[in-house]
Design an enzyme around this catalytic site. Structure first.
Site, PDB file in Angstrom:
ATOM      1  CG  ASP A   1     -45.220  18.054  78.632  1.00  0.00           C
ATOM      2  OD1 ASP A   1     -44.963  17.137  79.432  1.00  0.00           O
ATOM      3  OD2 ASP A   1     -44.401  18.480  77.805  1.00  0.00           O
TER       4      ASP A   1
ATOM      5  CG  HIS B   1     -44.364  16.831  69.543  1.00  0.00           C
ATOM      6  ND1 HIS B   1     -43.486  16.162  68.721  1.00  0.00           N
ATOM      7  CD2 HIS B   1     -44.011  16.525  70.812  1.00  0.00           C
ATOM      8  CE1 HIS B   1     -42.655  15.471  69.475  1.00  0.00           C
ATOM      9  NE2 HIS B   1     -42.944  15.672  70.742  1.00  0.00           N
TER      10      HIS B   1
HETATM   11  N1  CMC Z   1     -49.098  27.742  70.897  1.00  0.00           N
HETATM   12  C1  CMC Z   1     -49.255  28.630  69.893  1.00  0.00           C
HETATM   13  N2  CMC Z   1     -48.616  28.589  68.726  1.00  0.00           N
HETATM   14  C2  CMC Z   1     -47.761  27.567  68.543  1.00  0.00           C
HETATM   15  C3  CMC Z   1     -47.546  26.599  69.538  1.00  0.00           C
HETATM   16  C4  CMC Z   1     -48.258  26.706  70.747  1.00  0.00           C
HETATM   17  N3  CMC Z   1     -48.087  25.814  71.720  1.00  0.00           N
HETATM   18  N4  CMC Z   1     -46.631  25.708  69.087  1.00  0.00           N
HETATM   19  C5  CMC Z   1     -46.292  26.109  67.865  1.00  0.00           C
HETATM   20  N5  CMC Z   1     -46.976  27.243  67.533  1.00  0.00           N
HETATM   21  C6  CMC Z   1     -46.930  27.965  66.251  1.00  0.00           C
HETATM   22  C7  CMC Z   1     -45.649  28.766  66.116  1.00  0.00           C
HETATM   23  O1  CMC Z   1     -45.825  30.086  66.607  1.00  0.00           O
HETATM   24  C8  CMC Z   1     -45.426  28.720  64.638  1.00  0.00           C
HETATM   25  O2  CMC Z   1     -46.328  29.642  64.044  1.00  0.00           O
HETATM   26  P1  CMC Z   1     -45.928  30.427  62.666  1.00  0.00           P
HETATM   27  O3  CMC Z   1     -45.910  29.370  61.610  1.00  0.00           O
HETATM   28  O4  CMC Z   1     -46.992  31.439  62.506  1.00  0.00           O
HETATM   29  O5  CMC Z   1     -44.567  31.021  62.929  1.00  0.00           O
HETATM   30  C9  CMC Z   1     -45.893  27.326  64.236  1.00  0.00           C
HETATM   31  O6  CMC Z   1     -46.868  26.971  65.229  1.00  0.00           O
HETATM   32  C10 CMC Z   1     -44.774  26.276  64.233  1.00  0.00           C
HETATM   33  O7  CMC Z   1     -44.156  26.319  65.511  1.00  0.00           O
HETATM   34  P2  CMC Z   1     -42.608  26.093  65.758  1.00  0.00           P
HETATM   35  O8  CMC Z   1     -42.217  26.815  66.987  1.00  0.00           O
HETATM   36  O9  CMC Z   1     -41.852  26.402  64.502  1.00  0.00           O
HETATM   37  O10 CMC Z   1     -42.590  24.525  65.966  1.00  0.00           O
HETATM   38  P3  CMC Z   1     -41.421  23.688  66.613  1.00  0.00           P
HETATM   39  O11 CMC Z   1     -41.508  22.353  66.021  1.00  0.00           O
HETATM   40  O12 CMC Z   1     -40.120  24.409  66.500  1.00  0.00           O
HETATM   41  O13 CMC Z   1     -41.794  23.672  68.180  1.00  0.00           O
HETATM   42  C11 CMC Z   1     -42.721  23.064  70.241  1.00  0.00           C
HETATM   43  C12 CMC Z   1     -42.380  22.602  68.822  1.00  0.00           C
HETATM   44  C13 CMC Z   1     -43.175  21.867  71.054  1.00  0.00           C
HETATM   45  C14 CMC Z   1     -41.479  23.663  70.904  1.00  0.00           C
HETATM   46  C15 CMC Z   1     -43.863  24.118  70.165  1.00  0.00           C
HETATM   47  O14 CMC Z   1     -45.020  23.554  69.590  1.00  0.00           O
HETATM   48  C16 CMC Z   1     -44.183  24.722  71.523  1.00  0.00           C
HETATM   49  O15 CMC Z   1     -43.515  25.690  71.939  1.00  0.00           O
HETATM   50  N6  CMC Z   1     -45.196  24.177  72.264  1.00  0.00           N
HETATM   51  C17 CMC Z   1     -45.473  24.646  73.606  1.00  0.00           C
HETATM   52  C18 CMC Z   1     -44.509  24.023  74.594  1.00  0.00           C
HETATM   53  C19 CMC Z   1     -44.806  22.557  74.824  1.00  0.00           C
HETATM   54  O16 CMC Z   1     -45.950  22.178  75.036  1.00  0.00           O
HETATM   55  N7  CMC Z   1     -43.748  21.747  74.823  1.00  0.00           N
HETATM   56  C20 CMC Z   1     -43.851  20.301  75.084  1.00  0.00           C
HETATM   57  C21 CMC Z   1     -43.528  19.480  73.876  1.00  0.00           C
HETATM   58  S1  CMC Z   1     -43.972  17.758  73.999  1.00  0.00           S
HETATM   59  C22 CMC Z   1     -43.144  17.060  75.309  1.00  0.00           C
HETATM   60  C23 CMC Z   1     -41.707  17.402  75.446  1.00  0.00           C
HETATM   61  O17 CMC Z   1     -40.944  17.470  74.509  1.00  0.00           O
HETATM   62  O18 CMC Z   1     -41.302  17.608  76.568  1.00  0.00           O
END
Ligand code: CMC
Length: 428
Positions: A363, A306
């Protein structure tokens, strides 16, 4: 940038020191008001994905991502999920205070008066082709409400905006239910405004008069958990569209579009697909986790991570417990719950997830409850939309009534070609 004293921050550009006001938060991060930066220095700020940018001041929802705290108007989510109802929470979010009994009765009655769907909206819903994703149909139907309620379109008129908010709260359950029925090839059922809001939503969706009280309670609680989440992607979209003085229908339908993405609300659907894939390949989560950690084909552990929570999402903790309770009560044990818990157990002990502070989000477990209730996977994100509706409405109202609001219009750092002359096609 360095903080010079409480109340100000200094920033040095080309040897000149500039001071910016510090905007205090009641709780959480203070801000530095850099709105004058461009005028005084010619510089813009670059913050891709808004990881560091507050788009507004807001008094609706507070999240402490490090501590795993979520409060609506000051009330902890745990207390609201336990003791409140979705309509009461909707009132709280929109009007700022919990209603007394009379106010709640009046609010509910106002909604009940508008629960019937316009014939034209029903016809529009019926034109969706088989196989259309319910989120696409929901978005179109909410947008279409603007065509049927012409006297509620001016968002700056408090009365029109209030009426549009009631219309949305009243009609979206019937729309979501109709989308579900249509997708299942079943006849659409009309609302019964004399019946409870959540009970009637479930009746319209499943076509059964005797709705299980445990299912009603769980549904109500899930709607509460989704009701607001401060400046997330869809809410920021709603505010952005509304900042152009578009109608609340146009703004909320844009929010539905944002929510459909798998990185946002669409994650609840993606989680179940992920669990089903793991189950069909034998139930062993370790191969899948290796892929996630190696970032093979961009695969992520859906329902994890998140932007704000760097701790267990408090909503996920509530949903996890509810998943056990609901599955037990409905007698619907699901191997996928074991797979999900197995994934969580691996993740919580694995350096990849620990170092990135990745925990289950809301989720991760919701889909298992929706599935046990009988919802098909493609209906999971429409359910999230119904839950998020009060938050979108409250945030829209806060945005449009805030004298500081300006049309949302970010800057860019241009990286394209410099000026060049057009060449006729024959000479290229
Ligand atoms: N699985 C594996 N790696 C992850 C995940 C995940 N679910 N989420 C983040 N990472 C890694 C990402 O690859 C990155 O790694 P590195 O530092 O090596 O590049 C690091 O963690 C930081 O991730 P980010 O993408 O920069 O983080 P963000 O704040 O931009 O993204 C997020 C947040 C929710 C989009 C992301 O965690 C994600 O894609 N999660 C899976 C989708 C999900 O469950 N979404 C629902 C969010 S909560 C409810 C809602 O908003 O609807």
């Amino acid at each position: 940038m360095s903080e010079s004293k409480a109340g100000a921050a200094t920033f040095e550009v080309d040897g000149t020191s500039l001071t910016f006001d510090r905007i205090p938060a009641v709780e959480g991060n203070d801000a530095v008001d850099i709105s004058a930066l461009l005028k005084s220095t010619g510089l813009v700020t670059l913050d891709t994905g808004f990881v560091n940018t507050a788009s507004t001041q807001s008094s609706i929802t507070y999240i402490d991502g490090d501590e795993g705290i979520l409060r609506y108007r000051g009330y902890p989510i745990e207390q609201l999920a336990e003791a409140s109802t979705f309509l009461e929470v909707a009132y709280l979010l929109i009007y700022g205070e919990l209603p007394d009994a009379q106010r709640l009765t009046d609010f509910t009655a106002a909604i009940d008066r508008h629960r019937e769907l316009d014939e034209g909206v029903k016809q529009l819903l019926a034109t969706a082709p088989a196989g259309a994703h319910p989120m696409a149909v929901l978005q179109a139907a909410i947008s279409a409400l603007a065509a049927f309620h012409l006297d509620t379109l001016d968002p700056r008129d408090a009365e029109q905006r209030g009426q549009a908010s009631i219309i949305l709260l009243a009609k979206v359950p019937a729309i979501v239910a109709a989308v579900a029925r249509h997708a299942a090839g079943e006849p659409v059922l009309d609302p019964d405004p004399s019946s409870d809001y959540v009970v009637d939503f479930l009746r319209m969706t499943f076509g059964q008069d005797d709705v299980d009280p445990d299912v009603v309670k769980a549904m109500d609680m899930l709607l509460i958990l989704h009701a607001d989440h401060e400046q997330n992607c869809s809410t920021s979209t709603v505010r952005m569209v509304g900042s152009a003085h578009a109608s609340i229908y146009a703004s909320v339908s844009a929010g539905v579009g944002a929510l459909s993405g798998p990185l946002h609300g669409g994650a609840n659907e993606a989680v179940l697909e992920m669990l089903a894939d793991i189950q069909s390949s034998g139930g062993d989560a370790s191969d899948f986790m290796t892929k996630v950690k190696n970032k093979e084909d961009g695969v992520r552990l859906m329902g994890f991570g998140h932007r704000v929570y760097k701790n267990y999402d408090p909503r996920a903790a509530i949903v996890k417990k509810a998943a056990h309770d609901v599955l037990d009560k409905l007698g619907k044990q699901d191997e996928m719950l074991d797979i999900a818990m197995g994934l969580e157990e691996i993740a919580l002990q694995d350096e990849y997830f620990i170092s990135r502070k990745l925990y289950p989000n809301v989720d991760f477990y919701t889909g298992l409850i929706y599935k046990a209730m009988g919802f098909p996977t493609t209906m999971f994100t429409p359910l999230f939309s119904l839950g998020r509706l009060p938050g979108w409405i409250a945030q829209f109202a806060e945005m449009i009534t805030d004298p500081a609001t300006k049309i949302g219009r970010p800057r860019q750092v241009y990286t394209g070609a410099t000026e060049r002359d057009y060449v006729a096609v024959a000479e290229r």
